[in-house]
Scaffold this motif. Structure first.
Motif, PDB file in Angstrom:
ATOM      1  N   GLU A 134      -4.332   4.645  -6.611  1.00 39.31           N
ATOM      2  CA  GLU A 134      -5.210   5.143  -5.544  1.00 39.31           C
ATOM      3  C   GLU A 134      -5.503   6.618  -5.718  1.00 39.31           C
ATOM      4  OE1 GLU A 134      -4.852   3.473  -1.281  1.00 39.31           O
ATOM      5  OE2 GLU A 134      -2.917   4.266  -1.890  1.00 39.31           O
ATOM      6  N   ASP A 169       0.833  -1.205   0.000  1.00 41.21           N
ATOM      7  CA  ASP A 169       0.000   0.000   0.000  1.00 41.21           C
ATOM      8  C   ASP A 169       0.867   1.253   0.000  1.00 41.21           C
ATOM      9  OD1 ASP A 169      -2.309   1.440   0.118  1.00 41.21           O
ATOM     10  OD2 ASP A 169      -2.907   0.770   2.115  1.00 41.21           O
ATOM     11  N   ASP A 170       0.306   2.358  -0.446  1.00 39.26           N
ATOM     12  CA  ASP A 170       0.977   3.663  -0.380  1.00 39.26           C
ATOM     13  C   ASP A 170       2.352   3.632  -1.038  1.00 39.26           C
ATOM     14  OD1 ASP A 170      -1.221   4.333   1.127  1.00 39.26           O
ATOM     15  OD2 ASP A 170      -0.187   4.119   3.042  1.00 39.26           O
TER      16      ASP A 170
HETATM   17 CA    CA Z   1      -3.098   3.632   0.370  1.00 38.69          CA
END
Ligand code: CA
Ligand code: C2E
Ligand code: CA
Length: 413
Positions: free
Chosen positions: A345, A286-287
């Motif tokens: 995202e 993630d990220d």
């Molecule tokens: Ca994220």
């Protein structure tokens, strides 16, 4: 309590963290009178004692300290930004001994964090007294399964269908309203509640996924896990049991770990990711791009998906978005050669969505497609994409240039 200090430490290294603390100390001192006392309690927690001050002056000083902390820090020509949460307690109104006053300040500090305020003054009726300390309320909410999940859809950029959703936790609180995860997760982490919290979230997300699948919707659900979960040796078994309980195949689940988690404790994390992968589920980073992990480094982890951080997607199509565009293009190409699926995202506008499609990004998530919503309010009809066939063409071209045949990643198309 500083916010984001851990990120600075993880991303820039401990010497940078030390340097930041030194600079911070000087700033705090400058915001105080010489008769005031400032101490570091440990880690990223500080205490300030104001002698002969009342609540008004305490709030004024708190606001000044926050402003001093939020000024960007320059460390080795890198800029780091911090914020902080401050709890205020008064002697002798709230307590007369050190432990008592610290406990009151701590509770007020957490209320500040949770309600998104920079500082809060201790109030017996809110933080203690007849009610429960916040952390006990949170523990209770987890035990009674009162946490709610909102789901945010992910759009498959090839088929134009919603093929996955990410589960995002919220805490409905009688006085504070619907508390956002970034506000209460630090409290859960600190109180050792991440294990039970994730268990509850996982169970609820899988129940929902089973219900969707039962209704004929072949959707994958993503659940966020923290480092604490990942380094718990019992975690993979717990996940396997949860899948069993809901009669779901492992491919129905994606577990998201943040980039910093992935690099924090490489050996233990690596073993846990491998165990989860063996169960047959996809582990997602993630990220990605928010920290400083190189893709090469990432390639040694058995992960199957990469989520491009929102900061890369913003301004992707604006005049000065050239740098982001180059980074996103290169990241997608590299991720694909490593056999990773790429999710973008924070997609908020159509131009970015089309750009991502033409760059060969696999999935997109963001307010443009849908905000996170309770399951009952979720619409699975993808928004109409204009120019889809042109994008598809562009995508096919990108694929043919960059892509080797890709391993099966467990997503149903
Ligand atoms: Ca994220
Ligand atoms: P995340 O995993 O990066 O989740 C995406 C966050 O971005 C969500 O915030 C979502 O509402 C927001 N977002 C989605 N699309 C857009 C967009 O187009 N523009 C903008 N500006 N924002 C968008 P949320 O729900 O507040 O969650 C914040 C973070 O809390 C998550 O970031 C995740 O790291 C963490 N989190 C949420 N639920 C859980 C959970 O059950 N367990 C754990 N360990 N962490 C969780
Ligand atoms: Ca996530």
């Amino acid at each position: 309590d500083l916010n984001r200090f851990k990120e600075v430490n993880d991303s820039f290294g401990h010497p940078a963290g030390d340097e930041l603390l030194r600079q911070l100390g000087a700033r705090l001192k400058k915001s105080l009178r010489s008769s005031d006392l400032v101490v570091r309690l440990g880690g990223d927690e500080f205490a300030v004692a104001l002698v002969g001050a009342d609540a008004d002056r305490a709030e004024m000083v708190a606001a000044r300290l926050i402003a001093a902390i939020e000024e960007p820090f320059l460390i080795d020509s890198v800029t780091a930004r911090l914020s902080a949460s401050i709890g205020i307690a008064l002697v002798p109104d709230d307590a007369v001994d050190a432990a008592g006053i610290m406990a009151c300040a701590d509770l007020a500090m957490y209320r500040a964090k949770i309600s998104g305020q920079p500082y809060a003054v201790y109030r017996e009726d809110l933080d203690g007294g007849h009610g429960l300390p916040l952390v006990d309320e949170l523990r209770g909410a987890i035990e009674r399964c009162e946490l709610e999940l909102h789901y945010q859809p992910q759009l498959d950029l090839v088929s134009g269908e919603i093929v996955a959703v990410e589960a995002l936790v919220r805490w409905p609180h009688a006085r504070l309203g619907l508390v956002a995860p970034l506000e209460f997760l630090p409290l859960a982490e600190e109180a050792g509640l991440m294990g039970p919290l994730t268990a509850v979230v996982l169970d609820q997300a899988l129940a929902q996924c089973a219900q969707w699948r039962g209704a004929g919707r072949r959707v994958t659900v993503s659940v966020n896990v923290s480092t604490t979960n990942l380094v718990d040796p019992g975690f993979p078994d717990e996940v396997a049991r949860a899948l069993d309980r809901h009669g779901l195949e492992a491919a129905a689940l994606v577990l998201e770990i943040t980039e910093t988690t992935a690099i924090a404790d490489f050996d233990r994390t690596n073993a846990a990711i491998e165990a989860l992968r063996r169960l047959g589920l996809v582990v997602s980073v993630d990220d990605f791009g928010a920290g400083f992990t190189s893709l090469t480094y990432l390639s040694s982890l058995p992960v199957g998906e990469l989520k491009l951080d929102r900061s890369f997607i913003v301004g992707l199509t604006s005049a000065n978005g050239g740098r982001n565009l180059a980074l996103v293009r290169a990241t997608i190409a590299l991720a694909h050669t490593l056999g990773l699926r790429v999710v973008a995202e924070g997609v908020e506008d159509k131009a970015s969505l089309h750009m991502l499609t033409s760059l060969g990004c696999d999935l997109a998530q963001g307010y443009l497609i849908s905000r996170p919503k309770p399951a009952a309010e979720l619409a699975f009809d993808a928004p109409p994409m204009s120019g889809t066939s042109a994008s598809r063409h562009a995508r096919a071209r990108v694929r043919s240039v960059f892509l080797a045949p890709r391993p099966q990643l467990g997503i149903e198309r």
